[in-house]
Enzyme design. Structure first.
Site, mmCIF file in Angstrom:
data_model
loop_
_atom_site.group_PDB
_atom_site.id
_atom_site.type_symbol
_atom_site.label_atom_id
_atom_site.label_comp_id
_atom_site.label_asym_id
_atom_site.label_seq_id
_atom_site.Cartn_x
_atom_site.Cartn_y
_atom_site.Cartn_z
ATOM 1 N N SER A 89 0.784 -1.256 0.034
ATOM 2 C CA SER A 89 -0.036 -0.123 0.113
ATOM 3 C C SER A 89 0.789 1.157 -0.041
ATOM 4 C CB SER A 89 -0.894 0.134 1.280
ATOM 5 O OG SER A 89 -0.009 -0.099 2.345
ATOM 6 N N ASP A 237 6.608 -7.841 13.515
ATOM 7 C CA ASP A 237 5.725 -8.360 12.311
ATOM 8 C C ASP A 237 6.491 -9.824 11.584
ATOM 9 O OD1 ASP A 237 3.417 -8.412 10.886
ATOM 10 O OD2 ASP A 237 4.332 -6.785 9.111
#
Length: 421
Positions: A89, A237
């Protein structure tokens, strides 16, 4: 990447970034201006199209231009794009080639058009540049270049003399678009080693089960996390998408990558909260900070990808032990080949979960709701998992972070269980 707010999600999400086609097309056109691609095969039309693009800034000619007074056309490109290999994104990753050496590299282009994008870009930059030594299982950053308003400048950690760098930090801190976008677009370019083997999902699921490969990967992963934690970096993450495979040496070598959500933990005391970015921007190095116990450095941003998040991350109060939990989920899924289908990308991804009726729930979320829940490891009746690996996974996935081994203890224990196998 999946930013979570602690509420239960019923939509299966693997954390794959997406963007609109119009935005993607615009970013691709801009990338062509910045790094001229090599002509592949007989793709003459593509080459002609690129020649028609305006060549307005020095960055489209060279990554680094030491003499601003020299005409842009007099400088040859240092890197040339070959193809796009990933998209998110807020950025695009390309396979590229260094013209001088012919070496393949990965080039990540991050668009700094919003404070949240700047924050992710700077987090990755700070994490990778804070490492004084290399590790074979952590992706290597070769250089980072800041491009803005037709000028390109190599980024260095804590550069107080760079107004562009300080303005980026200010954008991240204030949460305002102070860089004047889109009138004065700003990009960060990361040049990193290229991993031709894809990610852990692709590698594992495209091959037959191999206990030796599993053991090798478990050792490599624990070694990488021990290295990062020793250097005060919490990844935050960890997931198969962010673990890349290099096959340059013949044998697969794992590379932990994507440090956009990572946190460099440094402070005056072990009770410090998340690190103050202003200190990093001012160039305060380790000599001005005492080394802290990373497992007592509390973090509060509930971030990560659902299926790999520890129970305490969902609550927003956790330490580096959350990385241990995520690694336990990854190893469990890898050994038993447990997968789910991502709702957005429709990809099959490695990840363990708990079934509640017709729904599948991330293990961390299920443990948060029911701390007394017993995990059934191994999950499959016909599993090659040894008792040693089973016990280690149960400890890594303990509800209470204090019951989990730290990264250094995990590395030692993993050596023991894989050797015994």
């Amino acid at each position: 990447m999946d930013i979570c707010d602690g509420k239960r999600r019923r939509k299966v999400s693997g954390g794959v970034r997406s963007c609109r086609r119009s935005v993607a097309a615009k970013m691709k056109r801009e990338a062509v201006k910045v790094l001229r691609s090599l002509t592949v095969g007989n793709n003459n039309k593509r080459a002609e199209a690129m020649d028609e693009e305006e060549d307005e800034d020095c960055f489209s000619i060279s990554f680094l231009r030491s003499d601003p007074s020299r005409p842009a056309a007099a400088v040859s490109p240092r890197y040339s794009l070959l193809r796009e290999v990933g998209r998110g994104s807020y950025g695009v990753v390309y396979e590229a080639v260094a013209r001088r050496t012919g070496a393949r590299v990965a080039v990540k282009r991050l668009q700094c058009d919003a404070p949240e994008n700047v924050e992710l870009a700077l987090a990755e930059f700070w994490a990778l540049t804070s490492l004084e030594n290399r590790h074979q299982n952590v992706v290597q950053l070769e250089e980072c270049v800041l491009q803005r308003n037709g000028l390109a400048q190599k980024m260095s950690h804590g550069n107080k003399k760079s107004k562009q760098y300080l303005r980026l930090v200010e954008t991240s801190l204030k949460g305002e678009r102070i860089l004047g976008y889109p009138e004065e677009p700003c990009y960060l370019w990361f040049v990193m080693e290229f991993c031709e083997g894809g990610d852990l999902n692709q590698y594992i699921l495209s091959r037959r089960p191999d206990p030796q490969t599993n053991s090798s990967f478990m050792l490599q992963l624990t070694s990488a996390i021990a290295f990062l934690h020793k250097n005060n970096i919490v990844h935050r993450d960890l997931k198969p998408d962010n673990i890349l495979i290099s096959q340059k040496s013949g044998s697969p070598v794992l590379k932990v990558a994507d440090f956009g959500l990572s946190k460099v933990c440094a402070g005056l005391t072990s009770k410090s909260s998340e690190e103050d970015p202003t200190a990093r921007a001012a160039g305060k190095g380790s000599n001005q900070y005492n080394t802290v116990n990373i497992n007592k450095f509390w973090l509060s941003s509930a971030c990560g990808s659902d299926f790999y998040m520890a129970p305490e991350v969902w609550e927003g109060h956790y330490t580096a032990k959350a990385d241990i939990f995520a690694l336990g989920i990854i190893i469990w899924a890898m050994v038993e080949r447990i997968t789910f289908i991502d709702a957005e990308s429709k990809r099959e991804l490695l990840g363990t979960y708990v079934r509640q009726g017709s729904e599948i729930i991330p293990v961390g979320e299920a443990l948060l709701e029911n701390p007394k829940m017993v995990l059934h490891i191994p999950q499959k009746a016909r599993s090659s998992m040894t008792d040693g690996v089973k016990k280690l996974l149960l400890d890594m996935l303990a509800v209470n972070p204090q019951d989990r081994p730290d990264a250094l203890q995990l590395e030692i224990r993993m050596d023991q269980v894989t050797f015994a196998a």
